[in-house]
Structures are given as structure tokens and as C-alpha cells.
Design an enzyme around this catalytic site. Structure first.
Site, PDB file in Angstrom:
ATOM      1  N   THR A 175       0.882  -1.171   0.000  1.00  0.00           N
ATOM      2  CA  THR A 175       0.000   0.000   0.000  1.00  0.00           C
ATOM      3  C   THR A 175       0.905   1.200   0.000  1.00  0.00           C
ATOM      4  OG1 THR A 175      -1.786  -1.058   1.234  1.00  0.00           O
ATOM      5  CG2 THR A 175      -1.609   1.310   1.496  1.00  0.00           C
ATOM      6  N   GLY A 221      -4.691  -6.275   6.105  1.00  0.00           N
ATOM      7  CA  GLY A 221      -5.699  -5.316   6.504  1.00  0.00           C
ATOM      8  C   GLY A 221      -6.640  -5.817   7.585  1.00  0.00           C
TER       9      GLY A 221
HETATM   10  N1  ASP Z   1      -3.368  -3.110   3.875  1.00  0.00           N
HETATM   11  C1  ASP Z   1      -3.662  -3.578   2.545  1.00  0.00           C
HETATM   12  C2  ASP Z   1      -4.916  -4.411   2.585  1.00  0.00           C
HETATM   13  O1  ASP Z   1      -5.052  -5.260   3.443  1.00  0.00           O
HETATM   14  C3  ASP Z   1      -2.553  -4.365   1.935  1.00  0.00           C
HETATM   15  C4  ASP Z   1      -1.156  -3.910   2.256  1.00  0.00           C
HETATM   16  O2  ASP Z   1      -0.938  -2.818   2.712  1.00  0.00           O
HETATM   17  O3  ASP Z   1      -0.235  -4.661   2.072  1.00  0.00           O
HETATM   18  O4  ASP Z   1      -5.733  -4.254   1.730  1.00  0.00           O
END
Ligand code: ASP
Length: 249
Positions: free
Chosen positions: A138, A192
Site C-alpha cells: 500500500t 488489513g
Molecule cells: N493493507 C492492505 C490491505 O489489506 C494491503 C497492504 O498494505 O499490504 O488491503
């Protein structure tokens, strides 16, 4: 690249909000980044769906989740914030809203993404993702402008090969991003589901409110994530934070 763009805007006297949005837009438009914007991993149905949110110094926020065919979900999130009475619009509604605001449809799935899905289908019929450095990421950006105002933006394609319609922490105000102009801001990356269970970024900001440094606030939030997720050894997550005195963690 995102930081460079954000600095360009801040150095020219631009606002924290513009810097946060335009910084992460660089990453959204880069097809070589496979976890944000165009060129991302698709979900298990072969569809790229994007999540994003943005938060302004006055506490306003906007968010979109599971949006398809739109190159800059962070800008749609900003339009939700500035042009509607709402905070969050999802799925087809988010796409319709983006198109109504003049955005164009963009094919986000690339040949690379198709190949990744085909390979995944042969090796992983049971979906229990071990989160690791290759299959998720992200971009979250926290900005502080010359007026001392804080903003933040967060944008992602989420977990690779997720269930269609799955939404992670990144577009959820308080989980993937939180900014309080009186205190500081935080944004998250990682699994997440684990971050959501702890309301991660709100928690980081609250720890800073209690007087913890940004680094200690992030550490305490990670410890909370661990305590709320018995399977934590299979998960990764991380936070960045900045307080209004320019200290970072
Ligand atoms: N946080 C993001 C999600 O779970 C993925 C990530 O940051 O790696 O969608």
C-alpha cells in the site's frame, strides 16, 4: 517518486492535502507497482479493485472501496469528501460517481496481472494467504505544509487474489489512515484484517495524543495488533506516523 512529488508541492507553498493526493497519484499511475493502481494484482475473479482514502487538516475525509476501472481512486476519495455529503462510496457506486465527475474508464488489469492469476490458480486453490513481501503493499503518505497543517492519503489494490468485494484497512478512516491536525497522523500497510481489528491508525494517533513519540505510538499499536490477532505470526503489518512537531515514527 511519490515523496518527490509531494515535496515539490510543499516546497512551492502548496497545501498538505494537495501534496498527499498528488504524491500517491504517482504510484497509482505506475504499472510497475503491482499493489497500487494500474498494473496491480487482480482479485481471484481476475478483476483489479482499488481502495483509497484521504484526510484533510480540518478533519474532513473521503474514501472509496472496491472501485473498478478508475486510475486514481485517491482523487475520487477527495471528490467524495469535497463534493458529496458522504465519507465513503463503494463498488459500482464509486465508479459511477467517478465517471459523473468527469473521470475516464481505464483498464487496470495488465498481461502481467493475468499471468499472475493463472499461476496462482495452479498453486493455491485454498485461499489462506500468507502475507509476505511479494503479494501485498500500500502507499500511505503523511504531509505537513508550511502552515503547519497535516493531511494524509492511502491507496492500494489490497491483498492479491482476494475475494471479489473484499475491502481491507486502507480505505477505512481510523484503520488504514487517520489524521488529527492537533496531534498528528498515521497510515498503515500489511494484512488489513489484522489492522482493522485494532483500529490501527486511530490507535497510533491516540497514543501520540497521550504523549508517546510517533515511534513508540507505532510500536504500541503493533503490539495491540498482535494481541488482537492470535495468528499474528502469519501476518505482517506496519505503521508510519508523524506528529505536528515534524517528528516521525
Ligand atoms: N493493507 C492492505 C490491505 O489489506 C494491503 C497492504 O498494505 O499490504 O488491503
Amino acid at each position: 517518486m511519490a515523496n518527490a512529488k509531494a515535496w515539490e508541492i510543499l516546497n512551492a507553498g502548496g497545501t498538505a492535502l494537495d501534496a498527499a493526493e498528488q504524491g500517491v497519484m504517482v504510484t497509482e499511475a505506475d504499472p510497475e507497482v503491482h499493489t497500487v493502481g494500474i498494473g496491480s494484482y487482480p482479485d481471484r475473479d481476475g478483476i483489479v479493485t482499488l481502495d483509497a482514502c484521504i484526510m484533510a487538516p480540518n478533519g474532513d475525509c473521503g474514501s472509496v472501496a472496491a472501485v473498478q476501472d478508475i486510475l486514481h481512486p485517491v482523487s475520487v476519495a477527495r471528490m467524495v469528501m469535497e463534493r458529496t455529503p458522504h465519507v465513503m462510496i463503494v463498488g459500482q457506486g464509486a465508479k459511477n460517481f467517478a465517471l459523473s465527475q468527469g473521470m475516464k474508464e481505464t483498464e487496470l488489469l495488465t498481461d502481467w496481472g493475468r499471468e499472475q492469476l493463472a499461476a496462482w490458480k495452479t498453486r493455491n486453490p485454498d485461499y489462506r494467504p500468507k502475507i509476505n513481501v511479494e503479494n501485498h503493499d500500500t502507499i500511505g503518505l503523511l504531509t505537513l505544509d508550511k502552515n503547519g497543517d497535516l493531511a494524509g492519503a492511502c491507496t492500494t489494490s489490497g491483498a492479491s487474489f482476494k475475494y471479489h468485494g473484499r475491502v481491507g484497512d486502507s480505505p477505512l478512516i481510523g484503520s488504514g489512515l487517520y489524521v488529527d491536525n492537533e496531534i498528528g497522523g498515521a497510515t498503515a500497510t500489511g494484512w488489513g484484517e489484522a489492522v482493522i481489528r485494532a483500529c490501527g491508525c486511530f490507535l497510533v494517533v491516540e497514543f501520540m495524543r497521550q504523549g508517546h513519540s510517533p515511534t513508540d505510538a507505532c510500536r504500541l499499536a503493533v503490539e495491540r495488533v498482535i494481541s488482537k490477532n492470535p495468528d499474528w505470526k502469519d501476518n505482517q503489518c506496519g505503521f508510519i506516523a508523524m506528529n505536528r512537531h515534524r517528528e516521525t515514527g
